[in-house]
Design a protein around this motif. Structure first.
Motif, mmCIF file in Angstrom:
data_model
loop_
_atom_site.group_PDB
_atom_site.id
_atom_site.type_symbol
_atom_site.label_atom_id
_atom_site.label_comp_id
_atom_site.label_asym_id
_atom_site.label_seq_id
_atom_site.Cartn_x
_atom_site.Cartn_y
_atom_site.Cartn_z
ATOM 1 N N PHE A 211 0.923 -1.308 -0.159
ATOM 2 C CA PHE A 211 -0.030 -0.062 -0.008
ATOM 3 C C PHE A 211 0.979 1.183 0.037
ATOM 4 N N GLU A 212 2.074 1.287 0.760
ATOM 5 C CA GLU A 212 2.776 2.571 0.773
ATOM 6 C C GLU A 212 3.449 2.582 -0.388
ATOM 7 N N THR A 213 3.769 1.648 -1.083
ATOM 8 C CA THR A 213 4.764 1.785 -2.186
ATOM 9 C C THR A 213 3.947 1.743 -3.674
ATOM 10 N N GLY A 214 2.616 1.516 -3.813
ATOM 11 C CA GLY A 214 1.571 1.309 -4.627
ATOM 12 C C GLY A 214 1.799 -0.136 -5.107
ATOM 13 N N ASP A 215 2.246 -0.843 -4.826
ATOM 14 C CA ASP A 215 2.556 -2.356 -5.377
ATOM 15 C C ASP A 215 1.145 -2.982 -5.316
ATOM 16 N N ASP A 216 0.379 -2.735 -4.339
ATOM 17 C CA ASP A 216 -0.986 -3.153 -4.344
ATOM 18 C C ASP A 216 -2.105 -2.879 -5.510
ATOM 19 N N ARG A 217 -1.652 -1.761 -6.512
ATOM 20 C CA ARG A 217 -2.309 -1.629 -7.602
ATOM 21 C C ARG A 217 -1.849 -2.595 -8.688
ATOM 22 N N LEU A 218 -2.417 -3.382 -9.073
ATOM 23 C CA LEU A 218 -2.131 -4.528 -9.844
ATOM 24 C C LEU A 218 -2.599 -4.207 -11.483
ATOM 25 N N PHE A 219 -1.517 -4.627 -12.414
ATOM 26 C CA PHE A 219 -1.852 -4.683 -13.757
ATOM 27 C C PHE A 219 -1.799 -6.188 -13.975
ATOM 28 N N LEU A 220 -3.221 -6.585 -13.943
ATOM 29 C CA LEU A 220 -3.558 -8.017 -13.950
ATOM 30 C C LEU A 220 -3.681 -8.636 -15.509
ATOM 31 N N VAL A 221 -2.722 -8.423 -16.148
ATOM 32 C CA VAL A 221 -2.780 -9.197 -17.614
ATOM 33 C C VAL A 221 -2.207 -10.733 -17.596
ATOM 34 N N SER A 222 -1.285 -10.870 -16.685
ATOM 35 C CA SER A 222 -0.839 -12.059 -16.432
ATOM 36 C C SER A 222 -0.500 -12.519 -15.022
ATOM 37 N N PRO A 223 -0.576 -13.750 -14.556
ATOM 38 C CA PRO A 223 -0.688 -14.006 -13.150
ATOM 39 C C PRO A 223 0.568 -13.207 -12.398
ATOM 40 N N LEU A 224 0.193 -12.626 -11.100
ATOM 41 C CA LEU A 224 1.249 -12.052 -10.394
ATOM 42 C C LEU A 224 1.099 -12.711 -8.993
ATOM 43 N N ILE A 225 2.637 -12.652 -8.399
ATOM 44 C CA ILE A 225 2.799 -13.128 -7.142
ATOM 45 C C ILE A 225 2.856 -11.881 -6.261
ATOM 46 N N ILE A 226 1.815 -11.870 -4.990
ATOM 47 C CA ILE A 226 1.801 -10.939 -4.424
ATOM 48 C C ILE A 226 2.527 -11.271 -2.827
ATOM 49 N N SER A 227 3.441 -10.166 -2.664
ATOM 50 C CA SER A 227 4.095 -10.689 -1.441
ATOM 51 C C SER A 227 3.939 -9.556 -0.370
ATOM 52 N N HIS A 228 3.902 -9.969 0.751
ATOM 53 C CA HIS A 228 4.117 -9.298 2.092
ATOM 54 C C HIS A 228 5.326 -9.711 2.690
ATOM 55 N N GLU A 229 6.030 -8.516 2.956
ATOM 56 C CA GLU A 229 7.174 -8.644 3.581
ATOM 57 C C GLU A 229 7.128 -8.635 5.242
ATOM 58 N N ILE A 230 7.656 -9.555 5.585
ATOM 59 C CA ILE A 230 7.659 -9.852 7.273
ATOM 60 C C ILE A 230 8.716 -9.230 7.791
ATOM 61 N N ASP A 231 8.324 -7.893 8.369
ATOM 62 C CA ASP A 231 9.250 -6.906 8.818
ATOM 63 C C ASP A 231 8.533 -6.684 10.361
ATOM 64 N N GLU A 232 9.108 -5.805 10.924
ATOM 65 C CA GLU A 232 8.843 -5.360 12.307
ATOM 66 C C GLU A 232 7.343 -5.098 12.516
ATOM 67 N N ARG A 233 6.747 -4.532 11.345
ATOM 68 C CA ARG A 233 5.372 -4.137 11.514
ATOM 69 C C ARG A 233 4.430 -5.377 11.181
ATOM 70 N N SER A 234 4.941 -6.537 10.736
ATOM 71 C CA SER A 234 4.055 -7.612 10.215
ATOM 72 C C SER A 234 3.959 -8.475 11.545
ATOM 73 N N PRO A 235 2.624 -8.853 11.547
ATOM 74 C CA PRO A 235 2.193 -9.722 12.676
ATOM 75 C C PRO A 235 3.143 -11.097 12.635
ATOM 76 N N PHE A 236 3.651 -11.328 11.599
ATOM 77 C CA PHE A 236 4.565 -12.763 11.438
ATOM 78 C C PHE A 236 5.957 -12.621 11.939
ATOM 79 N N TRP A 237 6.127 -11.300 12.440
ATOM 80 C CA TRP A 237 7.458 -11.047 12.649
ATOM 81 C C TRP A 237 8.269 -11.797 13.737
#
Length: 325
Positions: free
Chosen positions: A214-240
């Motif tokens: 959301f912060e970088t705009g990567d959540d806006r998709l150009f869905l022409v071909s399959p995309l891999i959506i990534s959630h980076e596990i950092d100190e703000r992530s509940p999976f930290w």
């Protein structure tokens, strides 16, 4: 024990509303209520709306003929009836249908010697137009709903956790099976997990946002071909602080929501799916699908759900970051 899903893999939400006392609120928004009905009930309401109005006005036309004595002068050619060739309830019902649907076969017709009939004719014409506009509008909206479009938006059957640029990431894949694209597509992800606050309050289905760009705009998709959506596990992530061993014992659900505008119709479409803890594969990544052919790129959807194991640390992202420092 198998965990009860909050959202099914096909996007259906497993939530039922019970003990709703203010049911009148559904009637205040009758249009949305009719659109939300199942098809069999919508068709039943559609048929009843027309049949009841035809019968109601047919009964009134017959009653006017009965009160004026038209039914007693059927063979009297000197008598001017309210409606010509109306000889009973069946013919009154047929005249009601002709009036409301503006068919006009020409056999039964109202005369100018019947003021009450003229008033009823105007009333039925106006009310019939309102019923027609309302019911046709409901059916049009129901038919044009983009729910079926969401069925051609697919999510991978599993999510994976592996390294990307030396950082642990939670990933899943999305794709669109149609050639017509989803315009302004965006993706969101939420973690559904029970939580107890410091004050002792228990929250059974607490929702926490998982950042998917959301912060970088990567959540806006150009869905022409399959995309891999990534959630980076950092100190703000509940999976930290979650390691591979903890993930295998944990109890949670990840709900992913893909929204966008249907290019063909301009209507907003939403597709949903979810991943339970046992559907998150640690140490895997998705197999590639895209290949370059002569003059075009080809997507092999046969391997859309395939993953391959890759070397991945079993420790948590916090421990990995501490070791790197």
């Amino acid at each position: 024990r198998k965990r009860q899903r909050y959202v099914e893999k096909d996007g259906k939400c497993n939530v039922q509303h019970g003990n709703v006392r203010e049911t009148y609120r559904y009637l205040t928004d009758i249009f949305t209520t009719l659109v939300d009905l199942k098809w069999r009930f919508s068709l039943l309401v559609f048929i009843l709306a027309y049949a009841v109005t035809w019968l109601f006005f047919g009964l009134i036309w017959w009653f006017i003929a009965y009160c004026r004595g038209d039914l007693d002068h059927l063979e009297d050619h000197a008598w001017t009836p309210c409606v010509n060739n109306l000889n009973g309830f069946v013919s009154a019902f047929l005249f009601s249908i002709e009036t409301e649907t503006t068919i006009g076969y020409g056999h039964r017709v109202i005369t100018d010697k019947c003021p009450e009939g003229i008033v009823l004719l105007l009333l039925q014409a106006i009310l019939g137009s309102m019923v027609n506009a309302f019911m046709v509008g409901c059916m049009f909206v129901k038919i044009s709903q983009p729910n079926k479009r969401a069925e051609t938006l697919v999510f991978s059957s599993h999510a994976v956790v592996s390294l990307r640029d030396d950082r642990l990431c939670l990933m899943f894949r999305v794709g669109d099976l149609r050639d017509s694209h989803i315009v302004e597509a965006s993706i969101r992800a939420k973690l559904i997990k029970s939580k107890q606050t410091q004050e002792g309050e228990f929250i059974p289905l607490d929702q926490t946002d998982l950042s998917v760009g959301f912060e970088t705009g990567d959540d806006r998709l150009f869905l022409v071909s399959p995309l891999i959506i990534s959630h980076e596990i950092d100190e703000r992530s509940p999976f930290w602080d979650v390691s591979r061993h903890q993930l295998e014992k944990d109890d949670f659900e990840i709900v992913v929501i893909l929204e966008g505008m249907v290019e063909a119709t301009g209507m907003t479409c939403q597709a949903r799916s979810s991943y339970l803890a046992d559907e998150v594969l640690w140490g895997h990544r998705f197999a590639p699908l895209l290949s370059l052919e002569e003059g075009f790129y080809e997507v092999d959807y046969g391997g859309f759900h395939h993953t391959v194991p890759v070397p991945t640390p079993a420790c948590s992202a916090r421990q990995l970051a501490a070791a790197a420092a």
